[in-house]
Design a protein around this motif. Structure first.
Motif, PDB file in Angstrom:
ATOM      1  N   LYS A 226       6.433   2.065   1.837  1.00  0.00           N
ATOM      2  CA  LYS A 226       5.731   2.467   0.938  1.00  0.00           C
ATOM      3  C   LYS A 226       5.304   1.931  -0.150  1.00  0.00           C
ATOM      4  CE  LYS A 226       6.395   6.441  -2.752  1.00  0.00           C
ATOM      5  NZ  LYS A 226       7.242   7.198  -3.475  1.00  0.00           N
ATOM      6  N   GLU A 227       4.246   2.156  -0.107  1.00  0.00           N
ATOM      7  CA  GLU A 227       3.087   0.681  -1.671  1.00  0.00           C
ATOM      8  C   GLU A 227       1.847   2.288  -2.346  1.00  0.00           C
ATOM      9  OE1 GLU A 227       1.433  -2.611  -0.002  1.00  0.00           O
ATOM     10  OE2 GLU A 227       0.171  -0.710   1.663  1.00  0.00           O
ATOM     11  N   ARG A 228       1.803   1.740  -2.839  1.00  0.00           N
ATOM     12  CA  ARG A 228       0.167   2.361  -4.114  1.00  0.00           C
ATOM     13  C   ARG A 228      -1.076   1.918  -3.092  1.00  0.00           C
ATOM     14  NH1 ARG A 228       4.211   2.605  -9.242  1.00  0.00           N
ATOM     15  NH2 ARG A 228       5.003   0.830  -8.499  1.00  0.00           N
ATOM     16  N   ILE A 248      -6.570  -1.682  -3.793  1.00  0.00           N
ATOM     17  CA  ILE A 248      -5.400  -2.812  -4.154  1.00  0.00           C
ATOM     18  C   ILE A 248      -4.040  -1.878  -3.800  1.00  0.00           C
ATOM     19  CG2 ILE A 248      -6.101  -0.838  -6.845  1.00  0.00           C
ATOM     20  CD1 ILE A 248      -4.322  -3.042  -8.375  1.00  0.00           C
ATOM     21  N   HIS A 249      -3.337  -2.987  -3.877  1.00  0.00           N
ATOM     22  CA  HIS A 249      -2.066  -2.468  -3.141  1.00  0.00           C
ATOM     23  C   HIS A 249      -1.061  -2.901  -4.074  1.00  0.00           C
ATOM     24  CE1 HIS A 249      -4.288  -2.022   0.670  1.00  0.00           C
ATOM     25  NE2 HIS A 249      -4.769  -2.743   0.259  1.00  0.00           N
ATOM     26  N   ILE A 253       6.793  -6.911  -4.354  1.00  0.00           N
ATOM     27  CA  ILE A 253       6.806  -8.091  -3.678  1.00  0.00           C
ATOM     28  C   ILE A 253       5.593  -9.025  -4.132  1.00  0.00           C
ATOM     29  CG2 ILE A 253       8.263  -8.814  -1.699  1.00  0.00           C
ATOM     30  CD1 ILE A 253       5.642  -8.485   0.290  1.00  0.00           C
ATOM     31  N   GLY A 254       4.618  -8.218  -4.756  1.00  0.00           N
ATOM     32  CA  GLY A 254       3.385  -8.310  -6.069  1.00  0.00           C
ATOM     33  C   GLY A 254       2.207  -7.861  -5.526  1.00  0.00           C
ATOM     34  N   VAL A 255       0.619  -7.857  -5.836  1.00  0.00           N
ATOM     35  CA  VAL A 255      -0.299  -6.810  -6.067  1.00  0.00           C
ATOM     36  C   VAL A 255      -1.329  -7.923  -5.347  1.00  0.00           C
ATOM     37  CG1 VAL A 255      -2.099  -6.321  -7.068  1.00  0.00           C
ATOM     38  CG2 VAL A 255       0.108  -6.251  -8.430  1.00  0.00           C
ATOM     39  N   ASP A 319       8.497  -0.342 -13.740  1.00  0.00           N
ATOM     40  CA  ASP A 319       8.394   0.759 -14.170  1.00  0.00           C
ATOM     41  C   ASP A 319       6.404   0.924 -14.600  1.00  0.00           C
ATOM     42  OD1 ASP A 319       7.290   3.611 -12.908  1.00  0.00           O
ATOM     43  OD2 ASP A 319       8.379   4.354 -15.065  1.00  0.00           O
ATOM     44  N   ILE A 320       5.743   0.222 -12.892  1.00  0.00           N
ATOM     45  CA  ILE A 320       4.320   0.143 -14.022  1.00  0.00           C
ATOM     46  C   ILE A 320       3.316   1.121 -14.197  1.00  0.00           C
ATOM     47  CG2 ILE A 320       2.111  -1.214 -12.881  1.00  0.00           C
ATOM     48  CD1 ILE A 320       3.700  -2.619 -11.008  1.00  0.00           C
TER      49      ILE A 320
END
Length: 333
Positions: A226-228, A248-249, A253-255, A319-320
Motif C-alpha cells: 500500500k502507498e498513497r 505524487i507517491h 521510504i520517501g516521496v 502520520d502525514i
C-alpha cells in the motif's frame, strides 16, 4: 560503453567500523543501537565522496544520483561487519538501522527460497514508492553457523521482464550468521505485477576465495504494498527548464514525484529539484531532499528520502497530513 557500478564497488576502499561492547541482554542490545552515530558514519563517507556522480545502471538506463545518495549508501556499507541482535530487528532494520520504520501494510512479502550447498537464499520482501523501491534478500546456513568474516556475493543480480535499474549493497549481521543484500530499484513502469528473479553465483570470503558454491535462483512476482498516490497539476519554470508534475507517491521510504518536461528537452533529466516538505498531523514539518532523478516511461521521477545531513529518512512512524512542493500544498488528510 556500459558501466556497471554497485554500492559495494563504490565503497570498496572504505574501512569498516566495528562496534564495541556488544552484549547479550535485551536492555544492553537496545542501548547499543542507540550508541550508533550515523553522523560519524556520514562524515567518514564524505571524506571519500565529494562530487555528484552520474551512474549508468543495468539495462542501459541512466539514473542521476546526487552525492547525497552515494553518501547514504556509504553509510550503509561502513556497517558491513557490524553485528546486530536479529531477535529484536527485522532485516531492514538490521541493514539500515533502528530508524528504518516501515508501515506494515506497505510491506510486500515474497518469501521465495532456494537452498544450495547447505545455504538458503530467501527473497524476503519489498517496499516501494512510485517506480522505486527496496528488495531484501538474505542468506543463512542451515546448520546455523556463521559465514567467514568479510563474506560477500560477487554475483548478486536482479533480472526482470521489464527495464529495471538497480544498485545492490550487502552486509553481514547477526554475528555473521546472516548475509543481507538490499536492492535499490528504479523501473521505467509501475512495479506492480512485475515478474523478476534474483540470482547469486557463490559466496566468497574476504580474500575472494570461494566459501560456498552456488548458484541460487528465486523467481517471483512483485506485488507492491500500500502507498498513497495523488494526482498533481503543477507547472514549474526554473531557469530554462519547464516541467509539469503529474503524480505524487508517498510511502515509508520517501516521496516520489513524477512529471515530464514541457520545454522540448525530453531526452534530458531535469537539473532542478523543488523544495519538498512533509507536514504531520501534529504540526511538525520535515523537509526532504532529493536523492535521485530517474527516467520513467512518461518522463522523470524525483525521489525524496534524505534529510539536510544526507541521512536516509523513513516515514513509517509519521502520520502525514500534507506534502508541499515549492509551496504548493497537497492534502493527504
Amino acid at each position: 560503453m556500459q558501466v556497471k557500478r554497485r554500492i559495494v564497488d563504490i565503497m570498496a576502499n572504505i574501512d569498516n567500523q566495528n562496534l564495541d561492547n556488544l552484549l547479550l541482554t535485551e536492555d544492553e542490545e537496545r542501548e547499543l543501537t542507540e550508541q550508533i552515530s550515523m553522523e560519524r558514519i556520514k562524515n567518514r563517507a564524505m571524506n571519500h565522496i565529494q562530487e555528484e556522480e552520474t551512474i549508468v545502471l543495468k539495462n542501459r538506463k541512466v539514473k542521476k544520483y546526487k552525492a547525497s545518495i552515494v553518501i547514504a549508501a556509504a553509510m550503509i556499507m561502513i556497517l558491513s561487519t557490524t553485528a546486530f541482535a536479529s531477535q529484536y530487528m527485522d532485516s531492514l532494520k538490521q541493514f539500515f538501522g533502528p530508524s528504518a520504520s516501515i508501515a506494515e501494510d506497505e510491506r510486500s512479502p515474497i518469501q521465495g527460497k532456494d537452498t544450495v550447498s547447505g545455504v538458503s537464499m530467501i527473497v524476503e520482501e519489498g517496499v516501494y514508492v512510485g517506480n522505486s523501491g527496496y528488495l531484501v534478500v538474505s542468506f543463512t546456513k542451515e546448520d546455523g553457523k556463521p559465514f567467514p568474516v568479510g563474506a560477500s556475493i560477487p554475483g548478486l543480480e536482479l533480472k526482470a521482464e521489464h527495464d529495471v535499474s538497480y544498485m545492490v549493497a550487502q552486509q553481514l549481521v547477526d554475528d555473521n550468521k546472516k548475509l543481507v543484500g538490499v536492492f535499490e530499484m528504479d523501473a521505467m513502469n509501475d512495479l506492480e505485477g512485475l515478474k523478476a528473479r534474483i540470482t547469486a553465483d557463490r559466496i566468497t570470503a574476504a580474500d575472494a576465495t570461494q566459501a560456498v558454491d552456488g548458484p541460487w535462483d528465486v523467481q517471483f512476482t512483485i506485488s507492491a504494498g500500500k502507498e498513497r498516490e495523488l494526482n498533481l497539476n503543477q507547472a514549474i519554470h526554473e531557469g530554462e527548464e519547464a516541467l509539469s508534475l503529474s503524480t505524487i507517491h508517498v510511502s515509508s521510504i520517501g516521496v516520489a514525484i513524477e512529471g515530464k518536461r514541457t520545454d522540448g528537452k525530453l531526452d534530458k533529466l531535469p537539473e532542478y529539484t523543488p523544495e519538498v516538505k512533509v507536514t504531520a498531523v501534529d504540526g511538525s514539518v520535515t523537509r526532504l531532499h532529493a536523492s535521485s532523478t530517474s527516467t520513467t516511461e512518461s518522463g522523470f521521477q524525483w525521489l525524496y528520502n534524505l534529510d539536510s545531513k544526507n541521512n536516509l529518512v523513513f516515514l513509517g512512524d509519521l502520520d502525514i497530513k500534507s506534502i508541499s512542493i515549492d509551496g504548493n500544498v497537497t492534502e493527504l488528510k
